[in-house]
Design an enzyme around this catalytic site. Structure first.
Site, PDB file in Angstrom:
ATOM      1  N   HIS A  78       0.808  -1.168  -0.227  1.00 20.21           N
ATOM      2  CA  HIS A  78       0.121  -0.150  -0.136  1.00 20.21           C
ATOM      3  C   HIS A  78       0.876   1.370  -0.142  1.00 20.21           C
ATOM      4  O   HIS A  78       0.629   2.221  -0.655  1.00 20.21           O
ATOM      5  CB  HIS A  78      -1.007  -0.127   1.208  1.00 20.21           C
ATOM      6  CG  HIS A  78      -2.036   1.041   1.220  1.00 20.21           C
ATOM      7  ND1 HIS A  78      -2.803   1.408   0.449  1.00 20.21           N
ATOM      8  CD2 HIS A  78      -2.211   2.046   2.380  1.00 20.21           C
ATOM      9  CE1 HIS A  78      -3.644   2.360   0.532  1.00 20.21           C
ATOM     10  NE2 HIS A  78      -3.207   2.863   1.612  1.00 20.21           N
ATOM     11  N   GLN A  80       3.995   1.708  -1.497  1.00 20.90           N
ATOM     12  CA  GLN A  80       4.425   1.663  -2.590  1.00 20.90           C
ATOM     13  C   GLN A  80       3.507   2.170  -3.608  1.00 20.90           C
ATOM     14  O   GLN A  80       3.884   3.018  -4.300  1.00 20.90           O
ATOM     15  CB  GLN A  80       4.769   0.279  -2.953  1.00 20.90           C
ATOM     16  CG  GLN A  80       6.322  -0.046  -2.348  1.00 20.90           C
ATOM     17  CD  GLN A  80       7.576   0.579  -2.935  1.00 20.90           C
ATOM     18  OE1 GLN A  80       7.999   1.138  -2.058  1.00 20.90           O
ATOM     19  NE2 GLN A  80       7.511   0.877  -4.231  1.00 20.90           N
ATOM     20  N   ASP A  81       2.410   1.753  -3.399  1.00 21.61           N
ATOM     21  CA  ASP A  81       1.136   2.315  -4.256  1.00 21.61           C
ATOM     22  C   ASP A  81       1.037   3.714  -4.024  1.00 21.61           C
ATOM     23  O   ASP A  81       0.745   4.642  -5.000  1.00 21.61           O
ATOM     24  CB  ASP A  81      -0.099   1.606  -3.983  1.00 21.61           C
ATOM     25  CG  ASP A  81      -1.294   2.236  -4.641  1.00 21.61           C
ATOM     26  OD1 ASP A  81      -1.088   1.981  -5.941  1.00 21.61           O
ATOM     27  OD2 ASP A  81      -2.307   2.229  -4.200  1.00 21.61           O
ATOM     28  N   HIS A  82       1.077   4.283  -2.653  1.00 22.46           N
ATOM     29  CA  HIS A  82       0.846   5.879  -2.548  1.00 22.46           C
ATOM     30  C   HIS A  82       2.024   6.557  -3.169  1.00 22.46           C
ATOM     31  O   HIS A  82       1.995   7.485  -3.689  1.00 22.46           O
ATOM     32  CB  HIS A  82       1.087   6.073  -1.175  1.00 22.46           C
ATOM     33  CG  HIS A  82      -0.377   6.040  -0.360  1.00 22.46           C
ATOM     34  ND1 HIS A  82      -1.229   7.045  -0.453  1.00 22.46           N
ATOM     35  CD2 HIS A  82      -1.213   4.960   0.534  1.00 22.46           C
ATOM     36  CE1 HIS A  82      -2.430   6.667   0.060  1.00 22.46           C
ATOM     37  NE2 HIS A  82      -2.353   5.573   0.678  1.00 22.46           N
TER      38      HIS A  82
END
Length: 103
Positions: A78, A80-82
């Site tokens: 999550h 990394q996604d941000h």
């Protein structure tokens, strides 16, 4: 790196990247209000926060390269996604501010 440490780094990624993203979007709002100096200052603030997210990511990459890591956590993914979505916003924000300023 223990699972707990990886989770903590994931939370750092979420927090720093999320804060930077909010600041980049706030900079666009300021530009729409005609506050271009404030918008550019907010971009610089976001850049500094994003650097902290990169440091957390680098710590994770370094530990993995050394073979010192635990299982991947959803929090880390999550984070990394941000980070990645914030990097896309960073690439666009100055162009958006420039376009608004030209109006």
């Amino acid at each position: 790196m223990t699972k707990e440490e990886m989770t903590a780094k994931g939370f750092e990624l979420v927090a720093y990247a999320g804060d930077a993203r909010a600041d980049y979007l706030h900079a666009i709002k300021l530009a729409k209000e005609g506050k271009f100096k404030d918008a550019r200052a907010k971009v610089l603030e976001a850049d500094q926060t994003l650097t902290k997210a990169h440091i957390a990511q680098t710590d994770l990459l370094t530990e993995e390269a050394k073979g010192n890591y635990s299982d991947l956590t959803l929090i880390m993914v999550h984070g990394q996604d941000h980070l990645m979505t914030t990097l896309v916003i960073k690439e666009l924000v100055n162009t958006i501010i420039d376009l608004i300023e030209r109006k």
